[in-house]
Write a protein that holds these residues in place. Structure first.
Motif, PDB file in Angstrom:
ATOM      1  N   LEU A  21       0.950  -1.163   0.167  1.00 50.52           N
ATOM      2  CA  LEU A  21       0.160  -0.062   0.042  1.00 50.52           C
ATOM      3  C   LEU A  21       0.857   1.050   0.054  1.00 50.52           C
ATOM      4  O   LEU A  21       1.825   1.266   0.810  1.00 50.52           O
ATOM      5  N   SER A  22       0.463   2.142  -0.755  1.00 50.68           N
ATOM      6  CA  SER A  22       1.225   3.522  -0.748  1.00 50.68           C
ATOM      7  C   SER A  22       0.539   4.061   0.336  1.00 50.68           C
ATOM      8  O   SER A  22      -0.525   3.844   1.014  1.00 50.68           O
ATOM      9  N   ARG A  23       1.160   5.406   0.720  1.00 49.54           N
ATOM     10  CA  ARG A  23       0.443   6.431   1.633  1.00 49.54           C
ATOM     11  C   ARG A  23      -0.838   6.813   0.663  1.00 49.54           C
ATOM     12  O   ARG A  23      -0.801   6.921  -0.417  1.00 49.54           O
ATOM     13  N   PHE A  24      -1.834   7.093   1.403  1.00 54.12           N
ATOM     14  CA  PHE A  24      -2.956   7.531   1.016  1.00 54.12           C
ATOM     15  C   PHE A  24      -3.060   9.147   1.265  1.00 54.12           C
ATOM     16  O   PHE A  24      -2.510   9.598   2.224  1.00 54.12           O
ATOM     17  N   GLY A  25      -3.622  10.051   0.514  1.00 58.89           N
ATOM     18  CA  GLY A  25      -3.937  11.326   0.758  1.00 58.89           C
ATOM     19  C   GLY A  25      -2.979  12.142  -0.212  1.00 58.89           C
ATOM     20  O   GLY A  25      -2.354  11.653  -0.894  1.00 58.89           O
ATOM     21  N   ARG A  26      -3.131  13.390   0.088  1.00 60.78           N
ATOM     22  CA  ARG A  26      -2.454  14.320  -1.024  1.00 60.78           C
ATOM     23  C   ARG A  26      -0.945  14.379  -0.895  1.00 60.78           C
ATOM     24  O   ARG A  26      -0.562  14.088   0.257  1.00 60.78           O
ATOM     25  N   GLN A  27      -0.399  13.769  -2.163  1.00 53.59           N
ATOM     26  CA  GLN A  27       1.168  13.632  -2.242  1.00 53.59           C
ATOM     27  C   GLN A  27       1.351  14.418  -3.474  1.00 53.59           C
ATOM     28  O   GLN A  27       1.556  13.965  -4.447  1.00 53.59           O
ATOM     29  N   PRO A  28       1.578  15.772  -3.288  1.00 54.52           N
ATOM     30  CA  PRO A  28       1.600  16.547  -4.554  1.00 54.52           C
ATOM     31  C   PRO A  28       2.944  16.494  -5.442  1.00 54.52           C
ATOM     32  O   PRO A  28       2.915  16.563  -6.460  1.00 54.52           O
ATOM     33  N   ASP A  29       3.955  15.707  -4.602  1.00 57.44           N
ATOM     34  CA  ASP A  29       5.181  15.369  -5.492  1.00 57.44           C
ATOM     35  C   ASP A  29       5.279  14.247  -6.241  1.00 57.44           C
ATOM     36  O   ASP A  29       6.147  13.819  -6.821  1.00 57.44           O
ATOM     37  N   LYS A  30       3.945  13.254  -6.095  1.00 59.71           N
ATOM     38  CA  LYS A  30       4.226  12.095  -6.560  1.00 59.71           C
ATOM     39  C   LYS A  30       3.022  11.903  -7.694  1.00 59.71           C
ATOM     40  O   LYS A  30       1.793  12.141  -7.510  1.00 59.71           O
ATOM     41  N   SER A  31       3.162  11.177  -8.648  1.00 54.60           N
ATOM     42  CA  SER A  31       2.310  10.744  -9.652  1.00 54.60           C
ATOM     43  C   SER A  31       1.492   9.537  -9.221  1.00 54.60           C
ATOM     44  O   SER A  31       1.920   8.791  -8.342  1.00 54.60           O
ATOM     45  N   ARG A  91       0.893   6.945 -11.121  1.00 55.71           N
ATOM     46  CA  ARG A  91       1.912   5.831 -11.298  1.00 55.71           C
ATOM     47  C   ARG A  91       2.878   5.501 -10.258  1.00 55.71           C
ATOM     48  O   ARG A  91       3.372   4.336  -9.772  1.00 55.71           O
ATOM     49  N   ARG A  92       3.593   6.582  -9.763  1.00 56.24           N
ATOM     50  CA  ARG A  92       4.737   6.569  -8.757  1.00 56.24           C
ATOM     51  C   ARG A  92       4.073   5.740  -7.433  1.00 56.24           C
ATOM     52  O   ARG A  92       4.622   4.708  -6.854  1.00 56.24           O
ATOM     53  N   LEU A  93       2.832   6.055  -7.167  1.00 51.83           N
ATOM     54  CA  LEU A  93       2.035   5.372  -5.986  1.00 51.83           C
ATOM     55  C   LEU A  93       1.868   3.759  -6.218  1.00 51.83           C
ATOM     56  O   LEU A  93       1.916   3.079  -5.452  1.00 51.83           O
ATOM     57  N   ALA A  94       1.509   3.622  -7.362  1.00 57.06           N
ATOM     58  CA  ALA A  94       1.377   2.205  -7.781  1.00 57.06           C
ATOM     59  C   ALA A  94       2.868   1.475  -7.879  1.00 57.06           C
ATOM     60  O   ALA A  94       2.861   0.345  -7.243  1.00 57.06           O
ATOM     61  N   VAL A  95       3.761   2.150  -8.178  1.00 53.87           N
ATOM     62  CA  VAL A  95       5.016   1.257  -8.186  1.00 53.87           C
ATOM     63  C   VAL A  95       5.579   1.122  -6.655  1.00 53.87           C
ATOM     64  O   VAL A  95       5.994   0.003  -6.259  1.00 53.87           O
ATOM     65  N   GLU A  96       5.230   2.003  -5.857  1.00 56.62           N
ATOM     66  CA  GLU A  96       5.487   1.944  -4.530  1.00 56.62           C
ATOM     67  C   GLU A  96       4.859   0.927  -3.671  1.00 56.62           C
ATOM     68  O   GLU A  96       5.326   0.068  -3.031  1.00 56.62           O
ATOM     69  N   GLY A 145      -3.733   7.345  -4.318  1.00 56.36           N
ATOM     70  CA  GLY A 145      -3.125   6.013  -3.434  1.00 56.36           C
ATOM     71  C   GLY A 145      -2.958   5.007  -4.426  1.00 56.36           C
ATOM     72  O   GLY A 145      -3.659   4.949  -5.477  1.00 56.36           O
ATOM     73  N   GLY A 146      -2.118   3.988  -4.060  1.00 56.70           N
ATOM     74  CA  GLY A 146      -2.044   2.700  -4.980  1.00 56.70           C
ATOM     75  C   GLY A 146      -2.129   1.409  -3.848  1.00 56.70           C
ATOM     76  O   GLY A 146      -1.611   1.606  -2.820  1.00 56.70           O
ATOM     77  N   ALA A 147      -2.504   0.351  -4.481  1.00 56.54           N
ATOM     78  CA  ALA A 147      -2.588  -0.739  -3.570  1.00 56.54           C
ATOM     79  C   ALA A 147      -2.276  -2.298  -4.670  1.00 56.54           C
ATOM     80  O   ALA A 147      -2.631  -2.024  -5.678  1.00 56.54           O
ATOM     81  N   ALA A 148      -1.472  -3.127  -3.891  1.00 57.32           N
ATOM     82  CA  ALA A 148      -1.182  -4.325  -4.569  1.00 57.32           C
ATOM     83  C   ALA A 148      -1.227  -5.444  -3.850  1.00 57.32           C
ATOM     84  O   ALA A 148      -1.182  -5.605  -2.616  1.00 57.32           O
ATOM     85  N   VAL A 149      -1.496  -6.668  -4.772  1.00 55.89           N
ATOM     86  CA  VAL A 149      -1.781  -7.811  -4.096  1.00 55.89           C
ATOM     87  C   VAL A 149      -0.955  -8.848  -4.828  1.00 55.89           C
ATOM     88  O   VAL A 149      -1.115  -8.937  -6.080  1.00 55.89           O
ATOM     89  N   LEU A 150      -0.308  -9.828  -4.273  1.00 51.93           N
ATOM     90  CA  LEU A 150       0.264 -10.867  -5.015  1.00 51.93           C
ATOM     91  C   LEU A 150      -0.340 -12.062  -4.721  1.00 51.93           C
ATOM     92  O   LEU A 150      -0.565 -12.487  -3.428  1.00 51.93           O
ATOM     93  N   LEU A 151      -0.729 -12.762  -5.704  1.00 50.33           N
ATOM     94  CA  LEU A 151      -1.516 -14.312  -5.563  1.00 50.33           C
ATOM     95  C   LEU A 151      -0.396 -15.315  -6.012  1.00 50.33           C
ATOM     96  O   LEU A 151       0.308 -15.283  -6.906  1.00 50.33           O
TER      97      LEU A 151
END
Ligand SMILES: [Zn+2]
Lengths: 382, 125
Positions: free
Chosen positions: A11-21, A23-28, A205-211
């Motif tokens: 999980l990336s941080r949620f909420g406003r992050q002006p410096d990040k795209s 896509r960046r949140l997804a990569v994190e 925000g971004g979120a990822a799950v590995l199955l």
């Protein structure tokens, strides 16, 4: 059907992050999920993902690594994460892959959900008359529900109060300031009976799950969380959705959430009363109230007593939205469904810190709902 | 005024297969999926199914506020005898007049359907 394990969540941080795209949140989020599983990007054999308005997920390979794997883009509104997860699950079950990724992300500017009538196939008159306002739909639906089933404004305020309280003990949440039910109820009315603090906001925000397949999971994790079932549905005839010039049919509208929940419980072979911890779409506090009944956790109208007695609190019988839900985390459309899965996995692993549900929860449930009448649900098991 | 009211009506459609009523009128039935529906005039009287109050001015464009400026207005769904619920702007004296399934009548069809409580129509005349 073969079991499918969840071996990593991120999980990336949620909420406003002006410096990040977005896509960046997804990569994190993906990097965190890989780290959590103890694998590297080249180990992933297939990927599914998407955002509503922050670009295509398959472009993430330019940040993650050009390993040549199939990467399918999913664009399914609020069900984007759920659809990606369902696709990854099917890939594992079919034997096409042993390790599959589902990722969802978004970054919406303030006031992002200001749709134009043409985009919804409606005459321009709906915009001129002031009916292209998303929050009206939620106000009308819960206004009908409160009148029919005796839900009070106090209950609506208490649901939001719980969201902010849970957010205050979730280090990753956007809204971390507790707010009293009195302050929530006394705030500006947006669309009666909903005040401004009862709504979630478009967020980031971004979120990822590995199955993984059971054999791959055994090598990675001696006690994985299992994805017992996932289901997505679109609306049936007679449902009530945002920007509908009419609700067709007669009597009570049909509910796509009920359809998706029924399907997932049937596939999982468990009942709502077996669930120890749940995540329900809380676009506004009325939605959480209605979804409790639509997903089968109580009868219509029972929420009034359930919520008054604290049953949906972290210490209650059925803790709901233990991470603060959309109200405290914001709504990045593509990420919300997988954020819910992340939270339930964290709870089932017993690693939720200050917001941990006691009594070692074994079964969890997630539910998203969104325009134009879609829902995605999962059942997870430790 | 009586004649004005008689001429105002919403055009809908009724499926010739299953009888499902649609608004706006539709060629294909959303219930049974078949083509072929007859145009009908929807009832002009109904009951408030549910409503909310638009407390803040919607974003302009596309919203066009009235010449006298924005004032909070009611918007909701009116249940017609056909069973269908039609989204409409709702005119009334007090918002509470719309509670508990109040009877309302169609007063305009453009730019969107508009219904009014009986007392409000009385006032307007
Ligand atoms: Zn039909």
């Amino acid at each position: 059907m073969p079991n499918v394990a969840i071996v990593g969540v991120g999980l990336s941080r949620f909420g406003r992050q002006p410096d990040k795209s977005g896509r960046r949140l997804a990569v994190e989020a993906v990097q965190q999920a890989l780290h959590d599983a103890g694998v590297a990007w080249p180990d992933v054999q297939i990927a599914f993902g998407g955002s509503d308005s922050s670009g295509l997920a398959d472009t993430l390979v330019s940040d993650l690594g050009l390993t040549g794997i199939p990467f399918m883009n999913v664009k399914n509104g609020c069900a984007t994460g759920g659809s990606a997860l369902l696709s990854a699950m099917s890939a594992i079950r079919s034997g096409a892959a042993d390790l599959a990724l589902a990722v969802g992300f978004d970054k919406h500017p303030r006031g992002a959900f200001d749709p134009l009538p043409e985009e919804w196939g409606l005459p321009a008159g709906y915009g001129e008359a002031g009916l292209m306002v998303t929050t009206q739909f939620f106000g009308i639906k819960i206004a009908r529900y409160t009148r029919e089933h005796g839900i009070t404004p106090t209950t609506l305020a208490k649901v939001a109060e719980k969201a902010y309280r849970n957010g205050s003990v979730n280090p990753n949440a956007w809204r971390r300031q507790p707010l009293s039910a009195e302050a929530i109820a006394a705030a500006d009315m947006v669309n009666d009976p909903l005040t401004r603090y009862m709504f979630c906001s478009p967020g980031e925000g971004g979120a990822a799950v590995l199955l993984a397949s059971p054999s791959a999971a055994r090598q990675l994790d001696d006690a994985p969380v299992w994805l017992r079932a996932a289901a997505t549905r679109t609306r049936r005839f007679g449902s009530f959705e945002v920007f509908s010039p009419a609700i067709q049919g007669t009597g009570t509208p049909s509910s796509v959430s009920s359809d998706a929940a029924t399907a997932v419980f049937e596939a999982a072979g468990v009942a709502p009363c077996d669930i120890d911890v749940a995540q329900l779409q809380d676009t506004e506090s009325g939605a959480e109230v209605m979804h409790l009944a639509e997903c089968g956790f109580c009868e219509h109208g029972e929420q009034e007593k359930l919520i008054a007695e604290g049953e949906t609190e972290i210490g209650g019988r059925l803790p709901v939205n233990t991470d603060g839900g959309c109200i405290a985390n914001g709504e990045p459309i593509g990420a919300s469904g997988l954020r819910q899965v992340h939270e339930v996995v964290t709870q089932l692993r017993g690693r939720a810190g200050d917001r941990q549900v006691s009594g070692r929860p074994r079964l969890g449930f997630t539910h998203v709902y969104g325009a134009p009448g879609i829902s995605a649900c999962t059942v997870l098991e430790r | 005024m009586a004649s004005t009211q008689q001429t105002v009506a919403l055009a809908g459609s009724r499926c010739e297969g299953c009888g499902a009523v649609a608004f706006p009128p539709s060629e294909r039935c959303m219930h049974c999926g078949v083509y072929g529906a007859s145009r009908i005039r929807l009832s002009t009287q109904g009951r408030v199914w549910a409503y909310t109050i638009q407390r803040f001015p919607p974003k302009s464009p596309p919203y066009v506020p009235p010449p006298e400026g924005f004032r909070p207005f009611a918007v909701g769904y009116v249940e017609l005898p056909e069973g269908i619920k039609v989204e409409a702007v709702l005119d009334c004296e007090e918002f509470t007049d719309l509670d508990a399934g109040s009877p309302v009548s169609l007063v305009a069809t453009e730019p969107v359907p508009r219904f009014a409580t009986v007392s409000h129509q009385g006032e307007a005349v």
